[in-house]
Design a protein around this motif. Sequence first.
Motif, short mmCIF file in Angstrom:
data_model
loop_
_atom_site.label_atom_id
_atom_site.label_comp_id
_atom_site.label_asym_id
_atom_site.label_seq_id
_atom_site.Cartn_x
_atom_site.Cartn_y
_atom_site.Cartn_z
N VAL A 1 57.01 47.39 51.29
CA VAL A 1 55.78 46.79 50.66
C VAL A 1 55.31 47.91 49.59
N PHE A 2 55.10 49.08 49.71
CA PHE A 2 54.94 50.07 48.87
C PHE A 2 55.61 50.31 47.59
N LEU A 3 56.92 49.92 47.73
CA LEU A 3 58.01 49.91 46.60
C LEU A 3 57.67 48.58 45.90
N ALA A 4 57.39 47.78 46.41
CA ALA A 4 57.17 46.23 45.77
C ALA A 4 55.87 46.49 44.95
N PHE A 5 54.99 46.91 45.82
CA PHE A 5 53.58 47.12 44.89
C PHE A 5 53.57 48.14 43.73
N THR A 6 54.45 49.07 43.83
CA THR A 6 54.58 50.05 42.88
C THR A 6 55.58 49.50 41.48
N LEU A 7 56.48 48.50 41.93
CA LEU A 7 57.07 47.88 40.84
C LEU A 7 56.28 46.65 40.25
N CYS A 8 55.18 46.15 40.88
CA CYS A 8 54.61 45.23 40.32
C CYS A 8 53.48 45.77 39.39
N ALA A 9 52.94 47.01 39.89
CA ALA A 9 51.87 47.74 39.11
C ALA A 9 52.66 48.38 37.87
N LEU A 10 54.01 48.73 37.92
CA LEU A 10 54.66 49.26 36.80
C LEU A 10 54.90 48.09 35.70
N THR A 11 55.20 46.93 36.22
CA THR A 11 55.62 45.61 35.42
C THR A 11 54.14 45.40 34.48
N LEU A 12 52.98 45.32 35.20
CA LEU A 12 51.71 44.99 34.80
C LEU A 12 51.36 45.95 33.68
N VAL A 13 51.55 47.24 33.95
CA VAL A 13 51.30 48.42 32.97
C VAL A 13 52.04 48.10 31.75
N GLN A 14 53.26 47.85 32.07
CA GLN A 14 54.30 47.82 30.60
C GLN A 14 53.99 46.58 29.93
N CYS A 15 53.42 45.55 30.54
CA CYS A 15 53.07 44.11 29.89
C CYS A 15 52.00 44.42 29.13
N LEU A 16 51.05 44.99 29.48
CA LEU A 16 49.62 45.17 29.00
C LEU A 16 49.94 46.22 27.76
N SER A 17 50.89 47.04 27.64
CA SER A 17 50.91 47.98 26.65
C SER A 17 51.95 47.47 25.56
N LEU A 18 52.30 46.43 25.80
CA LEU A 18 53.10 45.62 24.63
C LEU A 18 52.29 45.43 23.37
N PRO A 19 52.82 45.79 22.32
CA PRO A 19 51.63 45.41 21.11
C PRO A 19 51.71 44.02 20.73
N ASP A 20 50.45 43.28 20.63
CA ASP A 20 50.36 41.89 19.87
C ASP A 20 50.99 41.86 18.51
N PRO A 21 52.02 40.94 18.29
CA PRO A 21 52.58 41.03 16.90
C PRO A 21 51.42 40.48 15.69
N ASN A 22 50.60 39.87 16.23
CA ASN A 22 49.44 39.40 15.27
C ASN A 22 48.41 40.26 15.06
N VAL A 23 48.35 41.49 15.77
CA VAL A 23 47.48 42.35 15.65
C VAL A 23 47.93 43.18 14.16
N LYS A 24 48.93 43.50 13.86
CA LYS A 24 49.18 44.09 12.87
C LYS A 24 48.88 43.30 11.46
N CYS A 25 48.97 42.39 11.63
CA CYS A 25 48.71 41.34 10.54
C CYS A 25 47.15 41.00 10.42
N ALA A 26 46.29 41.27 11.21
CA ALA A 26 44.90 40.95 11.25
C ALA A 26 44.20 41.78 10.20
N MET A 27 43.81 40.84 9.38
CA MET A 27 42.74 41.33 8.19
C MET A 27 41.61 40.46 8.23
N ASP A 28 40.40 41.15 7.78
CA ASP A 28 38.96 40.36 7.76
C ASP A 28 38.95 39.73 6.44
#
Length: 80
Positions: A6-33
């Motif tokens: 259970v601990f291993l599964a929880f850790t893997l899920c947490a790491l996956t979530l952190v990695q997904c949240l840290s991926l840059p959004d490709p549209n952000v670099k193009c964002a201009m006002d």
Amino acid sequence: MKLFAVFLAFTLCALTLVQCLSLPDPNVKCAMDCEMQETNYLCAADDKGTTKTYRNICVMKTENCLQNANFQKISDKECP
């Protein structure tokens, strides 16, 4: 042993979530006002000779970035 699994599964899920949240959004670099930019219509053309009218240079640059295009200004008025 079940607790470890259970601990291993929880850790893997947490790491996956952190990695997904840290991926840059490709549209952000193009964002201009561009909303605050003055409307100065221009005609632009790409490498294939396709022409397109843009509201201003900011909009053209943003669309070039988002669509991986290469439109360049060819005149200070709308395209014919």
